[in-house]
Motif scaffolding. Structure first.
Motif, PDB file in Angstrom:
ATOM      1  N   PRO A 140      -5.688  35.446   3.851  1.00 47.13           N
ATOM      2  CA  PRO A 140      -5.325  35.703   2.351  1.00 47.13           C
ATOM      3  C   PRO A 140      -4.269  36.369   1.943  1.00 47.13           C
ATOM      4  O   PRO A 140      -3.676  35.727   0.821  1.00 47.13           O
ATOM      5  N   ASP A 141      -3.765  37.049   2.685  1.00 38.13           N
ATOM      6  CA  ASP A 141      -2.298  37.686   2.285  1.00 38.13           C
ATOM      7  C   ASP A 141      -1.319  36.746   2.589  1.00 38.13           C
ATOM      8  O   ASP A 141      -0.335  36.768   1.790  1.00 38.13           O
ATOM      9  N   ALA A 142      -1.538  35.878   3.407  1.00 32.63           N
ATOM     10  CA  ALA A 142      -0.234  34.855   3.801  1.00 32.63           C
ATOM     11  C   ALA A 142      -0.260  33.968   2.792  1.00 32.63           C
ATOM     12  O   ALA A 142       0.976  33.633   2.307  1.00 32.63           O
ATOM     13  N   GLU A 143      -1.401  33.675   2.308  1.00 31.02           N
ATOM     14  CA  GLU A 143      -1.543  32.663   1.073  1.00 31.02           C
ATOM     15  C   GLU A 143      -0.758  33.172  -0.271  1.00 31.02           C
ATOM     16  O   GLU A 143      -0.249  32.651  -1.070  1.00 31.02           O
ATOM     17  N   ASN A 144      -1.060  34.693  -0.497  1.00 31.90           N
ATOM     18  CA  ASN A 144      -0.586  35.210  -1.414  1.00 31.90           C
ATOM     19  C   ASN A 144       0.986  35.174  -1.558  1.00 31.90           C
ATOM     20  O   ASN A 144       1.683  35.092  -2.444  1.00 31.90           O
ATOM     21  N   ILE A 145       1.749  35.672  -0.315  1.00 33.73           N
ATOM     22  CA  ILE A 145       3.020  35.294  -0.372  1.00 33.73           C
ATOM     23  C   ILE A 145       3.777  33.958  -0.110  1.00 33.73           C
ATOM     24  O   ILE A 145       4.635  33.951  -0.977  1.00 33.73           O
ATOM     25  N   LEU A 146       2.907  32.940   0.192  1.00 33.67           N
ATOM     26  CA  LEU A 146       3.517  31.641   0.216  1.00 33.67           C
ATOM     27  C   LEU A 146       3.188  30.988  -1.379  1.00 33.67           C
ATOM     28  O   LEU A 146       4.086  30.444  -1.760  1.00 33.67           O
ATOM     29  N   THR A 147       2.222  31.547  -1.958  1.00 33.99           N
ATOM     30  CA  THR A 147       2.008  31.078  -3.424  1.00 33.99           C
ATOM     31  C   THR A 147       3.244  31.810  -4.282  1.00 33.99           C
ATOM     32  O   THR A 147       3.973  31.057  -4.993  1.00 33.99           O
ATOM     33  N   ALA A 148       3.584  33.148  -3.939  1.00 31.29           N
ATOM     34  CA  ALA A 148       4.722  33.634  -4.602  1.00 31.29           C
ATOM     35  C   ALA A 148       6.141  32.915  -4.338  1.00 31.29           C
ATOM     36  O   ALA A 148       7.031  32.638  -5.125  1.00 31.29           O
ATOM     37  N   CYS A 149       6.106  32.738  -3.081  1.00 33.94           N
ATOM     38  CA  CYS A 149       7.417  31.847  -2.387  1.00 33.94           C
ATOM     39  C   CYS A 149       7.363  30.756  -3.170  1.00 33.94           C
ATOM     40  O   CYS A 149       8.571  30.176  -3.665  1.00 33.94           O
ATOM     41  N   GLN A 150       6.485  29.941  -3.055  1.00 36.29           N
ATOM     42  CA  GLN A 150       6.510  28.281  -3.899  1.00 36.29           C
ATOM     43  C   GLN A 150       6.929  28.729  -5.339  1.00 36.29           C
ATOM     44  O   GLN A 150       7.612  27.952  -5.841  1.00 36.29           O
ATOM     45  N   ALA A 151       6.497  29.639  -5.860  1.00 39.34           N
ATOM     46  CA  ALA A 151       6.900  30.049  -7.582  1.00 39.34           C
ATOM     47  C   ALA A 151       8.412  29.986  -7.724  1.00 39.34           C
ATOM     48  O   ALA A 151       8.636  29.552  -8.656  1.00 39.34           O
ATOM     49  N   ALA A 176       9.015  33.674   6.888  1.00 39.19           N
ATOM     50  CA  ALA A 176       8.857  34.353   8.087  1.00 39.19           C
ATOM     51  C   ALA A 176       7.588  35.179   8.259  1.00 39.19           C
ATOM     52  O   ALA A 176       6.803  35.081   9.201  1.00 39.19           O
ATOM     53  N   VAL A 177       7.576  35.945   7.001  1.00 40.26           N
ATOM     54  CA  VAL A 177       6.450  37.077   6.979  1.00 40.26           C
ATOM     55  C   VAL A 177       5.106  36.327   7.208  1.00 40.26           C
ATOM     56  O   VAL A 177       3.945  36.618   7.822  1.00 40.26           O
ATOM     57  N   SER A 178       5.087  35.286   6.257  1.00 38.40           N
ATOM     58  CA  SER A 178       3.643  34.443   5.906  1.00 38.40           C
ATOM     59  C   SER A 178       3.359  33.923   7.331  1.00 38.40           C
ATOM     60  O   SER A 178       2.032  33.720   7.667  1.00 38.40           O
ATOM     61  N   SER A 179       4.083  33.368   7.878  1.00 34.67           N
ATOM     62  CA  SER A 179       4.061  32.746   9.470  1.00 34.67           C
ATOM     63  C   SER A 179       3.330  33.484  10.479  1.00 34.67           C
ATOM     64  O   SER A 179       2.462  33.154  10.822  1.00 34.67           O
ATOM     65  N   PHE A 180       3.965  34.920  10.356  1.00 31.49           N
ATOM     66  CA  PHE A 180       3.379  35.962  11.356  1.00 31.49           C
ATOM     67  C   PHE A 180       2.039  36.322  11.105  1.00 31.49           C
ATOM     68  O   PHE A 180       1.171  36.292  11.789  1.00 31.49           O
ATOM     69  N   LEU A 181       1.766  36.394   9.677  1.00 30.70           N
ATOM     70  CA  LEU A 181       0.494  37.020   9.143  1.00 30.70           C
ATOM     71  C   LEU A 181      -0.823  35.869   9.503  1.00 30.70           C
ATOM     72  O   LEU A 181      -1.819  36.158   9.835  1.00 30.70           O
ATOM     73  N   ALA A 182      -0.257  34.540   9.351  1.00 28.90           N
ATOM     74  CA  ALA A 182      -1.190  33.448   9.605  1.00 28.90           C
ATOM     75  C   ALA A 182      -1.540  33.425  10.967  1.00 28.90           C
ATOM     76  O   ALA A 182      -2.540  32.882  11.266  1.00 28.90           O
ATOM     77  N   GLU A 183      -0.585  33.553  11.871  1.00 26.48           N
ATOM     78  CA  GLU A 183      -0.720  33.229  13.359  1.00 26.48           C
ATOM     79  C   GLU A 183      -2.080  34.172  13.793  1.00 26.48           C
ATOM     80  O   GLU A 183      -2.827  33.907  14.690  1.00 26.48           O
ATOM     81  N   ALA A 184      -2.166  35.414  13.100  1.00 28.93           N
ATOM     82  CA  ALA A 184      -3.120  36.626  13.358  1.00 28.93           C
ATOM     83  C   ALA A 184      -4.468  36.039  12.815  1.00 28.93           C
ATOM     84  O   ALA A 184      -5.295  36.901  12.961  1.00 28.93           O
TER      85      ALA A 184
END
Length: 288
Positions: free
Chosen positions: A142-153, A130-138
């Motif tokens: 880079p911060d969205a990528e960090n969240i998704l990388t941690a999420c994927q792990a 949810a948060v990464s999607s919001f950040l990516a929209e704007a």
């Protein structure tokens, strides 16, 4: 007596007056805000923004749980972007840490400290998406990528089909972000992870719809100027479409396929796809 139509001032609503009082007494009532329903809590934060109380607003939205709560107010998502942009501009002006960076660092720390309990992992994954999607929209990629990388792990070693499907969704969104600012080496790794997950899911008998993922593959190859592969993946994306496919991602798939057709000089096919996009977009807008 003057009629109401020529009055230059009208009293505000009782609700708006209550919001003003809450903002004026913010320090005294801030610890009680979370007992409000999310729409009311959002209105208080937006009133802070309108009144220029950016320090107090930053204190609220730096909290990952508060932001996740505000994202549930879907009809005011664009206003939340207004608040965030004001905070990002303020951080740029006073050289402080961007709020998107604070949120991504907080999320990564939570992922590193999470227990092995599946419910906590599931909640953290949903929060990350949810948060990464919001950040990516704007465009805070880079911060969205960090969240998704941690999420994927968090999901990398799971053999449960439902968890592997979520992991594939993480890969899809991560690839979209990496494509957004041409992180080709990282995107190649994400592409390989996604392909492995697809094979594992198919071996487990699961059949997730892969249309949007294949369309993202097409985008990756198009950005790398491999137009033959981009066209091939766009065709596969179209073949994965089903009758009840959601409209917004359907538009994205059709648009990317049209771009790939243009690159292969398939102009008639591209024209047909764009006409479909226009028709679907018109239907969506007429229903709003």
């Amino acid at each position: 007596m003057a009629s109401a139509s020529i009055l230059k001032w009208f009293p505000g609503t009782l609700y708006n007056s209550a919001l003003n009082v809450v903002v004026m007494q913010y320090k005294a009532v801030s610890h009680e805000l979370r007992i409000f329903p999310p729409p009311v809590h959002f209105d208080v934060l937006y009133k802070l923004y309108k009144c220029g109380c950016l320090l107090e607003l930053r204190g609220e939205l730096c909290d990952l749980d508060v932001l996740t709560r505000m994202l549930k107010v879907v009809d005011k998502r664009h206003l939340l972007h207004h608040c965030f942009q004001a905070l990002m501009d303020q951080a740029l002006a006073d050289h402080s840490t961007k709020i998107s960076t604070v949120l991504s660092q907080t999320y990564v720390q939570r992922c590193n400290q999470v227990s092995s309990e599946q419910q906590q992992i599931d909640n953290l994954v949903l929060q990350g998406l949810a948060v990464s999607s919001f950040l990516a929209e704007a465009g805070w990629l880079p911060d969205a990528e960090n969240i998704l990388t941690a999420c994927q792990a968090l999901l990398a070693d799971s053999e449960i089909p439902q968890q592997m499907t979520r992991s594939l969704e993480c890969c899809h969104r991560l690839l979209h972000v990496q494509n957004g600012y041409c992180r080709f080496e990282e995107a190649e790794r994400t592409y390989n992870q996604a392909m492995q997950l697809v094979k594992r899911l198919q071996s487990a008998g699961a059949t997730p719809n892969l249309s949007s993922l294949y369309s993202e593959f097409s985008t990756l190859y198009m950005l790398r100027s491999n137009y033959a592969e981009a066209y091939s993946w766009s065709v596969k994306a179209l073949q994965e479409l089903v009758p009840n496919f959601p409209k917004p991602p359907l538009i994205d798939v059709l648009r990317q396929s049209a771009k790939a057709c243009v690159l292969k000089r398939e102009f008639k096919k591209a024209g047909l796809l764009i006409k479909q996009v226009s028709r679907i977009s018109f239907l969506i807008s007429s229903c709003m």
